[in-house]
Write a protein that holds these residues in place. Structure first.
Motif, PDB file in Angstrom:
ATOM      1  N   TYR B  20       0.830  -1.204   0.000  1.00  0.00           N
ATOM      2  CA  TYR B  20       0.000   0.000   0.000  1.00  0.00           C
ATOM      3  C   TYR B  20       0.868   1.259   0.000  1.00  0.00           C
ATOM      4  CZ  TYR B  20      -3.408   3.499   1.232  1.00  0.00           C
ATOM      5  OH  TYR B  20      -4.175   4.619   1.224  1.00  0.00           O
ATOM      6  N   ARG B  21       1.867   1.267   0.889  1.00  0.00           N
ATOM      7  CA  ARG B  21       2.748   2.435   1.005  1.00  0.00           C
ATOM      8  C   ARG B  21       3.537   2.666  -0.289  1.00  0.00           C
ATOM      9  NH1 ARG B  21       7.624   2.316   3.795  1.00  0.00           N
ATOM     10  NH2 ARG B  21       6.999   0.389   4.823  1.00  0.00           N
ATOM     11  N   CYS B  22       4.086   1.578  -0.839  1.00  0.00           N
ATOM     12  CA  CYS B  22       4.831   1.667  -2.107  1.00  0.00           C
ATOM     13  C   CYS B  22       3.965   2.270  -3.206  1.00  0.00           C
ATOM     14  CB  CYS B  22       5.249   0.273  -2.569  1.00  0.00           C
ATOM     15  SG  CYS B  22       6.876  -0.202  -2.024  1.00  0.00           S
ATOM     16  N   LEU B  23       2.734   1.751  -3.315  1.00  0.00           N
ATOM     17  CA  LEU B  23       1.846   2.190  -4.392  1.00  0.00           C
ATOM     18  C   LEU B  23       1.427   3.641  -4.206  1.00  0.00           C
ATOM     19  CD1 LEU B  23      -0.142  -1.150  -4.568  1.00  0.00           C
ATOM     20  CD2 LEU B  23       1.237  -0.212  -6.452  1.00  0.00           C
ATOM     21  N   CYS B  24       1.229   4.058  -2.941  1.00  0.00           N
ATOM     22  CA  CYS B  24       0.923   5.472  -2.666  1.00  0.00           C
ATOM     23  C   CYS B  24       2.072   6.360  -3.143  1.00  0.00           C
ATOM     24  CB  CYS B  24       0.697   5.692  -1.174  1.00  0.00           C
ATOM     25  SG  CYS B  24      -0.902   5.099  -0.590  1.00  0.00           S
ATOM     26  N   ASN B  25       3.300   5.954  -2.827  1.00  0.00           N
ATOM     27  CA  ASN B  25       4.475   6.727  -3.264  1.00  0.00           C
ATOM     28  C   ASN B  25       4.524   6.830  -4.777  1.00  0.00           C
ATOM     29  OD1 ASN B  25       5.335   7.113  -0.671  1.00  0.00           O
ATOM     30  ND2 ASN B  25       6.848   5.455  -0.687  1.00  0.00           N
ATOM     31  N   MET B  26       4.260   5.703  -5.443  1.00  0.00           N
ATOM     32  CA  MET B  26       4.297   5.689  -6.910  1.00  0.00           C
ATOM     33  C   MET B  26       3.239   6.614  -7.487  1.00  0.00           C
ATOM     34  SD  MET B  26       4.915   1.652  -7.523  1.00  0.00           S
ATOM     35  CE  MET B  26       6.506   0.931  -7.094  1.00  0.00           C
ATOM     36  N   GLU B  27       2.048   6.532  -6.912  1.00  0.00           N
ATOM     37  CA  GLU B  27       0.945   7.370  -7.375  1.00  0.00           C
ATOM     38  C   GLU B  27       1.325   8.846  -7.224  1.00  0.00           C
ATOM     39  OE1 GLU B  27      -2.645   6.155  -5.447  1.00  0.00           O
ATOM     40  OE2 GLU B  27      -3.881   6.643  -7.179  1.00  0.00           O
ATOM     41  N   GLN B  28       1.911   9.175  -6.067  1.00  0.00           N
ATOM     42  CA  GLN B  28       2.332  10.561  -5.821  1.00  0.00           C
ATOM     43  C   GLN B  28       3.385  11.007  -6.834  1.00  0.00           C
ATOM     44  OE1 GLN B  28       3.538  10.742  -1.723  1.00  0.00           O
ATOM     45  NE2 GLN B  28       1.421  10.701  -1.000  1.00  0.00           N
ATOM     46  N   ASN B  29       4.190  10.052  -7.285  1.00  0.00           N
ATOM     47  CA  ASN B  29       5.229  10.382  -8.262  1.00  0.00           C
ATOM     48  C   ASN B  29       4.727  10.285  -9.700  1.00  0.00           C
ATOM     49  OD1 ASN B  29       7.171  10.934  -6.294  1.00  0.00           O
ATOM     50  ND2 ASN B  29       7.704   8.756  -6.116  1.00  0.00           N
ATOM     51  N   GLY B  30       3.422  10.145  -9.863  1.00  0.00           N
ATOM     52  CA  GLY B  30       2.833  10.169 -11.192  1.00  0.00           C
ATOM     53  C   GLY B  30       2.984   8.880 -11.989  1.00  0.00           C
ATOM     54  N   ILE B  31       3.370   7.799 -11.322  1.00  0.00           N
ATOM     55  CA  ILE B  31       3.497   6.518 -12.025  1.00  0.00           C
ATOM     56  C   ILE B  31       2.111   5.880 -12.126  1.00  0.00           C
ATOM     57  CG2 ILE B  31       4.559   4.218 -11.964  1.00  0.00           C
ATOM     58  CD1 ILE B  31       6.823   5.556 -10.262  1.00  0.00           C
ATOM     59  N   GLU B  32       1.698   5.564 -13.353  1.00  0.00           N
ATOM     60  CA  GLU B  32       0.338   5.049 -13.550  1.00  0.00           C
ATOM     61  C   GLU B  32       0.276   3.532 -13.688  1.00  0.00           C
ATOM     62  OE1 GLU B  32      -1.430   7.166 -16.789  1.00  0.00           O
ATOM     63  OE2 GLU B  32      -1.297   9.102 -15.748  1.00  0.00           O
ATOM     64  N   LYS B  33       1.379   2.976 -14.229  1.00  0.00           N
ATOM     65  CA  LYS B  33       1.401   1.540 -14.519  1.00  0.00           C
ATOM     66  C   LYS B  33       2.720   0.989 -14.002  1.00  0.00           C
ATOM     67  CE  LYS B  33       1.791  -0.385 -18.501  1.00  0.00           C
ATOM     68  NZ  LYS B  33       1.891  -0.439 -19.973  1.00  0.00           N
ATOM     69  N   ILE B  34       2.703  -0.252 -13.517  1.00  0.00           N
ATOM     70  CA  ILE B  34       3.962  -0.803 -13.009  1.00  0.00           C
ATOM     71  C   ILE B  34       4.028  -2.305 -13.274  1.00  0.00           C
ATOM     72  CG2 ILE B  34       3.043  -1.126 -10.651  1.00  0.00           C
ATOM     73  CD1 ILE B  34       6.027  -0.159  -9.870  1.00  0.00           C
ATOM     74  N   SER B  35       5.210  -2.785 -13.630  1.00  0.00           N
ATOM     75  CA  SER B  35       5.410  -4.223 -13.826  1.00  0.00           C
ATOM     76  C   SER B  35       5.633  -4.872 -12.466  1.00  0.00           C
ATOM     77  CB  SER B  35       6.644  -4.451 -14.700  1.00  0.00           C
ATOM     78  OG  SER B  35       7.799  -4.004 -14.025  1.00  0.00           O
ATOM     79  N   SER B  36       5.413  -6.191 -12.392  1.00  0.00           N
ATOM     80  CA  SER B  36       5.665  -6.862 -11.109  1.00  0.00           C
ATOM     81  C   SER B  36       7.151  -6.759 -10.756  1.00  0.00           C
ATOM     82  CB  SER B  36       5.184  -8.317 -11.140  1.00  0.00           C
ATOM     83  OG  SER B  36       5.600  -8.968 -12.297  1.00  0.00           O
ATOM     84  N   ARG B  37       8.003  -6.689 -11.780  1.00  0.00           N
ATOM     85  CA  ARG B  37       9.436  -6.574 -11.510  1.00  0.00           C
ATOM     86  C   ARG B  37       9.766  -5.241 -10.822  1.00  0.00           C
ATOM     87  NH1 ARG B  37      14.206  -7.661 -15.877  1.00  0.00           N
ATOM     88  NH2 ARG B  37      12.973  -9.562 -16.078  1.00  0.00           N
ATOM     89  N   ALA B  38       9.183  -4.148 -11.330  1.00  0.00           N
ATOM     90  CA  ALA B  38       9.463  -2.834 -10.741  1.00  0.00           C
ATOM     91  C   ALA B  38       8.865  -2.729  -9.336  1.00  0.00           C
ATOM     92  CB  ALA B  38       8.903  -1.728 -11.637  1.00  0.00           C
ATOM     93  N   LEU B  39       7.667  -3.319  -9.178  1.00  0.00           N
ATOM     94  CA  LEU B  39       7.037  -3.306  -7.857  1.00  0.00           C
ATOM     95  C   LEU B  39       7.883  -4.130  -6.874  1.00  0.00           C
ATOM     96  CD1 LEU B  39       4.701  -2.519  -6.021  1.00  0.00           C
ATOM     97  CD2 LEU B  39       3.327  -4.362  -7.001  1.00  0.00           C
TER      98      LEU B  39
END
Lengths: 217, 217
Positions: B20-39
């Motif tokens: 949840y925290r990781c995805l919130c950070n990504m969202e804040q940084n404007g990342i819309e899509k992510i691969s399982s590798r990057a996650l």
């Protein structure tokens, strides 16, 4: 029981304090010997998990005999570094910092709390738990006089980057970190144990909506 | 993504707040899509672990496409029960209790802090975080007026047994527990998340003596 060269998974390491606590309770209750099955029951895991866990550290106990409680407790204490005296400073003497200063049994766990730091001018110069709270600015001088092995960070995420930079420059490489600043991604050579307290509330939130699961495993 | 009937291992559940925290950070940084590798990289685990974890909840994402950050964040929030409002009381308004009252974002995490209790007569009747601290004795009356879903226990182990007995009698079955009283072995029908803060110091002690391991896995 000695540390082997292979990498030990964090869940196994995180169970060591629980083993230690279980074994202390047993010792207090006069239990001298214990089977892996009884230890597993007290730990709420399986007996094969207990044997697997302890095998990570070179094994222990005797087939069909079990473990001698005091000996196993002592060996786990050694693994946890409780026989050492790691000089430790604490940053941020707010509510969380105070809770830790008052409730952690530093000496028992192999740590010596030797310095408290805060930026709040109302706190600097006052005494807490036998130590005078120092200003942030005094760190450099402090680390010239003391070898600091570890730092406990009870500060907000927003000030963590700056504080960690100072501590790193002063040679500190080990952190117990209560905020969300990712120390290891900036300083990969550091040893970091992160505690994200709010995650425990989120985990409870999960368990409350999915009651088929139970905590502490 | 929906909850399946099968038992989900606690380490998987405990990773959900980190996702949840990781995805919130990504969202804040404007990342819309992510691969399982990057996650996986952001989480410091393997990509196959990410896929395995998310499959526990019925799977998610598309082969060769990855995950839509906002959607995955929303689904995990639902799993964590963040869309609900669980009425919660906190027992023990000492340093730890205050740290939690001030720093937990209860509403965001699906909780509503509605009552504070303490036995210290100097605290009872004073206000904290918009709530009046009640005496221990007022619990029965309080639970008649409010449905209490969960309790956060920031009290010493020595008083935990008595407090839990009262809360259980008042119908409370869910606990965030910061002491060493084993609620589940006494009340197996309870949902309990235990936080043993000192274990984090012990884990750091292990990591400092065995630097080949790294934390947060």
């Amino acid at each position: 029981m000695s540390k082997t060269d292979r990498h030990i998974a964090m869940p196994v390491i995180r169970r060591l304090p629980r083993y230690y606590r279980c074994l202390c309770n047993m010792e207090q209750n006069g239990i001298e010997k214990i089977s892996s099955r009884a230890l597993a029951e007290a730990m709420n895991i399986t007996a094969s998990q207990v044997r697997q866990d302890l095998n990570c550290f070179g094994g222990f106990g005797q087939q069909g005999y079990g473990y001698i409680v005091s000996m196993l407790r002592g060996e786990i204490a050694k693994l946890l570094g409780m026989d050492s005296k790691k000089k430790t400073v604490l940053y941020g003497v707010g509510n969380l910092g105070r809770a830790i200063i008052y409730h952690f049994d530093f000496e028992k766990f192999g740590f010596e709390l030797c310095g408290l730091f805060d930026t709040n001018p109302e706190l600097v110069g006052t005494e807490l738990g036998g130590l005078i709270i120092s200003d942030d600015e005094e760190l450099e001088k402090f680390t010239e006089d003391h070898t600091v092995d570890a730092a406990i960070l009870c500060i907000p995420t927003t000030s963590a980057e700056e504080v960690v930079e100072k501590l790193y420059a002063a040679g500190v490489r080990c952190f117990l970190n209560f905020n969300h600043f990712d120390i290891k991604s900036r300083y990969p050579d550091c040893v970091v144990e992160n505690v994200h307290l709010s995650e425990s509330l989120m985990t409870l939130g999960y368990l409350m909506t999915d009651k088929s699961n139970s905590a502490e495993e």
